[in-house]
Design an enzyme around this catalytic site. Structure first.
Site, short mmCIF file in Angstrom:
data_model
loop_
_atom_site.label_atom_id
_atom_site.label_comp_id
_atom_site.label_asym_id
_atom_site.label_seq_id
_atom_site.Cartn_x
_atom_site.Cartn_y
_atom_site.Cartn_z
N ARG A 57 0.85 -1.20 0.00
CA ARG A 57 0.00 0.00 0.00
C ARG A 57 0.89 1.25 0.00
O ARG A 57 0.62 2.22 -0.69
CB ARG A 57 -0.93 0.06 1.22
N GLN A 89 -10.66 9.03 7.12
CA GLN A 89 -10.46 7.62 7.51
C GLN A 89 -9.34 7.01 6.67
O GLN A 89 -8.92 5.89 6.90
CB GLN A 89 -11.73 6.82 7.25
N ASN A 90 -8.88 7.80 5.69
CA ASN A 90 -7.88 7.25 4.77
C ASN A 90 -6.50 7.25 5.39
O ASN A 90 -6.13 8.13 6.15
CB ASN A 90 -7.87 8.05 3.46
N HIS A 107 -7.67 7.05 11.35
CA HIS A 107 -7.31 5.62 11.27
C HIS A 107 -5.81 5.41 11.03
O HIS A 107 -5.41 4.35 10.57
CB HIS A 107 -8.12 4.94 10.15
N SER A 176 -18.68 4.66 3.10
CA SER A 176 -19.82 3.74 2.95
C SER A 176 -20.75 3.72 4.15
O SER A 176 -21.86 3.20 4.07
CB SER A 176 -19.30 2.32 2.70
N LEU A 201 -20.67 8.30 -4.51
CA LEU A 201 -21.05 7.73 -5.80
C LEU A 201 -22.45 7.15 -5.72
O LEU A 201 -23.24 7.21 -6.66
CB LEU A 201 -20.03 6.63 -6.16
P1 NAD Z 1 -15.43 2.03 1.84
O1 NAD Z 1 -14.43 1.42 0.93
O2 NAD Z 1 -16.17 1.17 2.79
O3 NAD Z 1 -16.49 2.78 0.94
C1 NAD Z 1 -16.09 3.58 -0.14
C2 NAD Z 1 -17.21 4.53 -0.46
O4 NAD Z 1 -16.75 5.38 -1.47
C3 NAD Z 1 -18.49 3.84 -0.96
O5 NAD Z 1 -19.60 4.41 -0.30
C4 NAD Z 1 -18.50 4.18 -2.46
O6 NAD Z 1 -19.81 4.38 -2.96
C5 NAD Z 1 -17.73 5.49 -2.48
N1 NAD Z 1 -17.05 5.77 -3.73
C6 NAD Z 1 -16.37 4.92 -4.53
N2 NAD Z 1 -15.85 5.56 -5.57
C7 NAD Z 1 -16.21 6.88 -5.43
C8 NAD Z 1 -15.97 8.05 -6.20
N3 NAD Z 1 -15.27 8.03 -7.33
N4 NAD Z 1 -16.50 9.22 -5.76
C9 NAD Z 1 -17.23 9.26 -4.61
N5 NAD Z 1 -17.48 8.18 -3.85
C10 NAD Z 1 -16.97 7.01 -4.26
O7 NAD Z 1 -14.67 3.22 2.55
P2 NAD Z 1 -14.68 3.80 4.01
O8 NAD Z 1 -16.09 4.10 4.41
O9 NAD Z 1 -13.67 4.88 4.01
O10 NAD Z 1 -14.15 2.60 4.96
C11 NAD Z 1 -13.01 1.87 4.56
C12 NAD Z 1 -11.94 1.66 5.61
O11 NAD Z 1 -10.81 1.09 4.92
C13 NAD Z 1 -11.45 2.95 6.22
O12 NAD Z 1 -11.35 2.74 7.57
C14 NAD Z 1 -10.05 3.21 5.64
O13 NAD Z 1 -9.11 3.40 6.67
C15 NAD Z 1 -9.66 1.94 4.93
N6 NAD Z 1 -9.22 2.21 3.51
C16 NAD Z 1 -8.46 3.31 3.22
C17 NAD Z 1 -8.08 3.58 1.91
C18 NAD Z 1 -7.24 4.81 1.63
O14 NAD Z 1 -6.48 5.24 2.47
N7 NAD Z 1 -7.36 5.44 0.45
C19 NAD Z 1 -8.45 2.73 0.89
C20 NAD Z 1 -9.20 1.58 1.22
C21 NAD Z 1 -9.58 1.35 2.53
#
Ligand code: NAD
Length: 237
Positions: A57, A89-90, A107, A176, A201
């Site tokens: 990652r 949360q990212n 997170h 989500s 989305l």
């Molecule tokens: P999730 O993956 O559960 O949900 C992603 C959400 O984003 C969904 O509701 C989806 O509809 C929406 N989405 C997808 N593509 C989109 C776009 N182009 N524009 C707008 N919305 C869009 O994510 P979450 O609720 O953040 O929970 C995931 C957990 O996993 C978090 O705790 C996080 O720490 C971790 N995570 C982090 C990353 C990162 O750092 N980028 C990536 C994956 C997971």
């Protein structure tokens, strides 16, 4: 908070940069079960796998760039004169690379590690391993990614709750609504009468708690929402 705004972002804000979201429906994250790569039990069982997962990652960060949604949030923060807090949360670093300053990584961060023996926290850009030695206590084998795993307490919860208790507007972007406590922030904001908006989305599992939902790619919806908000807020000041 003066005209306080709290923004919560999730994996969806980074999706168009090429960072894959967490697939809540099948419980997989990049083809791995969350129990294996995002819990203390998983780390205890197979630390080599967990280090490798976060190393991969971390390596992908060099191949991705902030997108228009990250940039719109940083631009809004720079020009808005009221109180503003971005909670993500990212674990990626795309918000800070876009220029966001008032930012909480609830997170944790891919670019941080800590020692489970003495809790010393360090920056990391390369790979980590079970062989790593802590620079503070000198003990070997106790370093772990500074990621808040399932079952652990997210960071800076009291600062976040305080901002939520004083905000006028709460905006959840690309999340989500499956991961708590972040999924419950909308309830805290609603309870004090803040306007609550979801940008996603598709509808999240908590969409019914928001006053308004706008659905489309973050690069379009976030830019449109925050540039309009900046115009109205500068007119009312
Ligand atoms: P999730 O993956 O559960 O949900 C992603 C959400 O984003 C969904 O509701 C989806 O509809 C929406 N989405 C997808 N593509 C989109 C776009 N182009 N524009 C707008 N919305 C869009 O994510 P979450 O609720 O953040 O929970 C995931 C957990 O996993 C978090 O705790 C996080 O720490 C971790 N995570 C982090 C990353 C990162 O750092 N980028 C990536 C994956 C997971």
């Amino acid at each position: 908070m003066n005209g306080g705004i709290v923004v919560l972002t999730g994996a969806g804000v980074s999706a168009e940069s090429g960072v894959r979201t967490f697939r809540a429906a099948d419980g997989l994250w990049e083809e791995h079960r969350i129990e294996d790569v995002a819990t203390v039990e998983g780390f205890t069982r197979d630390p080599v796998l967990v280090h490798r997962f976060y190393n991969e990652r971390r390596q992908t960060l060099a191949t991705v760039q902030p997108n228009a949604a990250h940039q719109a949030l940083a631009n809004f923060e720079k020009n808005y004169t009221g109180d503003f807090l971005l909670v993500t949360q990212n674990i990626d670093d795309l918000h800070e690379r876009a220029g966001s300053k008032r930012l909480i990584h609830m997170h944790g961060e891919l670019l941080r590690m800590f020692c489970t023996q003495c809790m010393h926290n360090i920056n990391i850009t390369g790979d980590s391993s079970v062989e790593d030695t802590c620079v503070a206590c000198g003990k070997r084998g106790g370093m772990r990614p500074d990621i808040v795993w399932f079952g652990e307490m997210p960071y800076q919860m009291s600062a976040i709750e305080q901002a939520l208790m004083q905000c006028d507007l709460f905006v959840a972007i690309g999340t989500s609504g499956n991961v708590y406590p972040a999924a419950g922030f909308v309830q805290s904001a609603r309870a004090i009468g803040a306007r609550c908006v979801e940008l996603n989305l598709e509808q999240s599992t908590t969409h019914h708690l928001f006053d308004e939902g706008r659905y489309g790619p973050a690069t379009e919806e976030v830019e449109a929402f925050f540039s309009a908000l900046l115009k109205t807020s500068s007119l009312t000041q």
